[in-house]
Structure formats: C-alpha cells, structure tokens
Motif scaffolding. Structure first.
Motif, PDB file in Angstrom:
ATOM      1  N   PRO A   1       0.837  -1.202   0.000  1.00  0.00           N
ATOM      2  CA  PRO A   1       0.000   0.000   0.000  1.00  0.00           C
ATOM      3  C   PRO A   1       0.871   1.251   0.000  1.00  0.00           C
ATOM      4  CG  PRO A   1      -0.748  -1.567   1.669  1.00  0.00           C
ATOM      5  CD  PRO A   1       0.565  -2.072   1.155  1.00  0.00           C
ATOM      6  N   ALA A   2       0.475   2.225  -0.774  1.00  0.00           N
ATOM      7  CA  ALA A   2       1.272   3.441  -0.880  1.00  0.00           C
ATOM      8  C   ALA A   2       1.289   4.197   0.438  1.00  0.00           C
ATOM      9  CB  ALA A   2       0.709   4.332  -1.984  1.00  0.00           C
TER      10      ALA A   2
ATOM     11  N   ALA B   1      10.593  -1.199  -4.155  1.00  0.00           N
ATOM     12  CA  ALA B   1      11.766  -0.371  -3.852  1.00  0.00           C
ATOM     13  C   ALA B   1      11.733   0.112  -2.400  1.00  0.00           C
ATOM     14  CB  ALA B   1      11.822   0.820  -4.798  1.00  0.00           C
ATOM     15  N   PRO B   2      12.907   0.260  -1.768  1.00  0.00           N
ATOM     16  CA  PRO B   2      12.975   0.774  -0.387  1.00  0.00           C
ATOM     17  C   PRO B   2      12.796   2.288  -0.379  1.00  0.00           C
ATOM     18  CG  PRO B   2      15.183   0.362  -1.202  1.00  0.00           C
ATOM     19  CD  PRO B   2      14.236  -0.067  -2.302  1.00  0.00           C
ATOM     20  N   LYS B   3      11.572   2.741  -0.317  1.00  0.00           N
ATOM     21  CA  LYS B   3      11.311   4.173  -0.427  1.00  0.00           C
ATOM     22  C   LYS B   3      11.961   4.956   0.709  1.00  0.00           C
ATOM     23  CE  LYS B   3       7.019   3.586  -3.049  1.00  0.00           C
ATOM     24  NZ  LYS B   3       5.567   3.842  -3.109  1.00  0.00           N
ATOM     25  N   TRP B   4      12.098   4.319   1.867  1.00  0.00           N
ATOM     26  CA  TRP B   4      12.767   5.003   2.992  1.00  0.00           C
ATOM     27  C   TRP B   4      14.191   5.377   2.621  1.00  0.00           C
ATOM     28  CZ3 TRP B   4      17.237   2.943   4.947  1.00  0.00           C
ATOM     29  CH2 TRP B   4      17.507   1.592   4.621  1.00  0.00           C
TER      30      TRP B   4
ATOM     31  N   TYR C   1       9.044  -2.572   3.589  1.00  0.00           N
ATOM     32  CA  TYR C   1       8.127  -2.118   2.534  1.00  0.00           C
ATOM     33  C   TYR C   1       7.277  -0.950   3.027  1.00  0.00           C
ATOM     34  CZ  TYR C   1       8.971  -6.356  -0.284  1.00  0.00           C
ATOM     35  OH  TYR C   1       9.527  -7.346  -1.035  1.00  0.00           O
ATOM     36  N   GLU C   2       7.321   0.128   2.280  1.00  0.00           N
ATOM     37  CA  GLU C   2       6.512   1.320   2.522  1.00  0.00           C
ATOM     38  C   GLU C   2       6.720   1.906   3.918  1.00  0.00           C
ATOM     39  OE1 GLU C   2       4.806   3.178   0.503  1.00  0.00           O
ATOM     40  OE2 GLU C   2       5.101   1.904  -1.234  1.00  0.00           O
ATOM     41  N   LYS C   3       7.853   1.618   4.535  1.00  0.00           N
ATOM     42  CA  LYS C   3       8.173   2.188   5.833  1.00  0.00           C
ATOM     43  C   LYS C   3       9.044   3.428   5.643  1.00  0.00           C
ATOM     44  CE  LYS C   3       6.253  -1.187   8.177  1.00  0.00           C
ATOM     45  NZ  LYS C   3       7.058  -2.258   8.769  1.00  0.00           N
ATOM     46  N   GLU C   4       8.927   4.358   6.582  1.00  0.00           N
ATOM     47  CA  GLU C   4       9.888   5.439   6.674  1.00  0.00           C
ATOM     48  C   GLU C   4      11.042   4.970   7.557  1.00  0.00           C
ATOM     49  OE1 GLU C   4       8.133   9.515   7.154  1.00  0.00           O
ATOM     50  OE2 GLU C   4       6.308   8.329   7.508  1.00  0.00           O
TER      51      GLU C   4
END
Length: 341
Positions: free
Chosen positions: A9-10, A69-72, A319-322
């Motif tokens: 989830p975004a 992708a690791p957005k954090w 995933y999707e974590k800061e």
C-alpha cells in the motif's frame, strides 16, 4: 502456485521528483533504461549517486520506484543530496548471471562516460562518478556484491537489503526440496508451470515484468529443483556436482567461469564498506546470507562494515516504511554519506 505478492500500500509520506530516464545500453533491439532521481535541493554542480538494483530473484520485477523499492532509503538519500539511479537489467532464462554482470559493467561505464552530457540537456546537475554507492534488495543485493567485486573503479559503499546468494554453497541453494520451504508458497510447485520458462528461447531478452508475472514463483521453483546455480552459471549439472561433495570441497570445485558469481569466496580487502540489513525471520533469503558475507568482509580486513539485524523481520520488513519506523534504518544514509566523502 503461491499467493501473489501485491504491491505494498502506498505510504502518503513519500513524494518523489519526476524521474529522468536514460538508456545505458541497447542489446538485440532491447533498450536498457535507468531512471535518475535528482535531489530537489540540487540545482547545479556534481553530486554523489546511489545506484539501486531491484529484487525479484534475478528472474522478474522492474525498476519502478512504486513496486518493491525501499522508499525510505530513496527518500533519505535524496534528502541528503544524493541522486538515486534505478536500473533495468537482464533476467535469468534464457540469459545467465554473466549477462547480468555485463549489464552492471555497461551501467557503470555509462554513468562514468556519456551520462553527464545527456543530463546537461535538461539540468546543470552532474553525477560525480567518483562518488558512487550501490544498493539492492534481495536479488539486487547479489548485484550490489557483483558491483563491489568486479567494477573498476569500485563503488564507495554498498547497502545490502536482505541480499541473496552471498553463499550459494548451502542446502538452501543445493538441495532438491521435497516439502514446502518458501515464504508464501505452501505447496510444492508443479514442473509443468515452469519448464516453459526454463526453456525460453535464447533469442528472447527479458528485462521487466509486472509484480504478478508468471515468473513470480520461478525463482522458488529453481530452488525447489536444485537448479538455481545451474541457470545462474549456465552450467547444467553444477548444482548436483557441488551437492555431492563434502562442504569443505565445494568452493574449490566451482569452475573458473562461474567463480566470479559466488560473492563470499571472492571478497578481498578492497571490497567496499557494506551496511547489511536483514530480518531475523526472513523466509525468502536466510539471514545467514548476510552474516556469512559480513564475516567474509571482516576476515578480508574490509573496514567500516555494519550489520543491522531486524528482530522478527521477514523479507518485507521495510516495505513502505519510513526510516523512523524501523529502529536503525535512520543510521544508514549518514553512514553512506561518510563513505562517499
């Protein structure tokens, strides 16, 4: 078949600048693009870059920032003034790990060569090819190790996020499995679903798939059948040969052409400092992969390596974590900046 892994989830906390796509090579009519994300704080001058290789067992996935992708990491790098480069690469079957290694070499050559002249058409920002780091999740971790072992000049640092295939001389890669063993795969997989992929014509070249691709379980099936090393090295029967040897004799029995693809036996003192991130309960890539690679680095005298073990973490712990959501993640980019200089 296993339960499909949906895109996470975004997280509304993440907002990224538009990517600038550039083709770093064209093979057999297939373009290999990379996406460059520039920090909004950068308006001119040379800046360091983090090259990121996506996961997918080396058999599927894509470079999109909106998948696994690791957005954090991307967000923290951009905030710190580091450009992020997301890379397309060749998948196994019909190609081999040597083809993927050539992709990495072509990518580094392009970044150190003509990329800045292409960037100059739209921005005054340049990529400092003397200040490159690499990162990858899962299969991308193996590609990061390949970068650290075989690129010249080497990247300044590596961030390995549950990197796979550091040590392939273990039952996880060698044994034929007779009962379910993989995360989200509660049954043994049927050969009929994957033999067509194994026998993909050599004229085909695959570089991108959606997350719900039929190839989603192909990596698991290769492990189940004890075939992953055969496909990676393009040497049928190699896994069975290694499996039949005493553990102490396996490394010496790896053929010369395949040895470069086995990370832990190739680490020397000039391997880049590496920050390993791995969950203790990872069911897709055992945490010993990172522990073994860390020990190889320490034994070789590689300085400034670190390892963060996420207690209870599975293969998707980030995933999707800061970075503030998982203890220790916020330390990664400051460490990275120190290595980049």
């Amino acid at each position: 078949m296993s339960t499909p892994v949906p895109a996470p989830p975004a997280n509304p906390a993440f907002s990224f600048p538009d990517a600038k796509p550039y083709v770093y090579q064209t093979l057999d009519g297939t373009d290999y693009p990379l996406d460059i994300y520039l920090p909004t704080s950068a308006s001119s001058g040379s800046i360091p870059a983090l090259i990121y290789f996506h996961g997918g067992g080396l058999v599927m996935g894509n470079r999109s920032i909106n998948t696994w992708a690791p957005k954090w990491l991307i967000a923290d790098a951009l905030e710190a003034g580091i450009a992020v480069i997301m890379v397309t690469y060749t998948f196994l079957s019909p190609q081999s790990g040597l083809d993927i290694l050539r992709d990495i070499q072509a990518c580094f050559k392009h970044i150190g060569g003509s990329l800045n002249s292409e960037l100059a058409k739209t921005t005054s920002v340049k990529i400092d090819s003397r200040r490159l780091a690499v990162s990858g999740s899962s299969a991308g971790g193996w590609m990061s190790y390949m970068s650290g072992l075989h690129m010249n000049p080497k990247p300044k640092a590596i961030v390995s996020i549950y990197g796979m295939a550091a040590n392939m001389l273990t039952p996880f890669y060698l044994d034929v499995k007779t009962k379910p063993f993989m995360w989200l795969t509660p049954v043994l997989l049927a050969d009929a679903d994957f033999l067509p992929i194994l026998k993909t014509p050599a004229t085909e070249r695959l570089t991108s798939t959606p997350l719900e691709s039929p190839r989603l379980d192909y990596y698991t099936w290769l492990l189940q059948k004890g075939l992953f090393i055969d496909v990676l090295t393009d040497q049928p029967g190699l896994t069975a040969h290694l499996r039949g040897l005493p553990e102490s004799a396996r490394a010496a029995a790896i053929p010369a052409h395949a040895r470069p693809m086995f990370p832990h036996i190739n680490v020397k003192s000039n391997f880049p400092p590496t920050f390993f991130l791995h969950g203790t309960d990872d069911e897709a890539v055992p945490i010993d992969e990172s522990r073994v690679m860390l020990k190889a680095c320490e034994d070789a005298g590689v300085k400034s390596c670190r390892m963060l073990e996420i207690e209870g973490g599975n293969h998707d712990f980030d995933y999707e974590k800061e970075s503030k959501d998982v203890e220790g993640l916020a330390e990664v980019v400051p460490w990275l900046l120190k290595q980049l200089g």
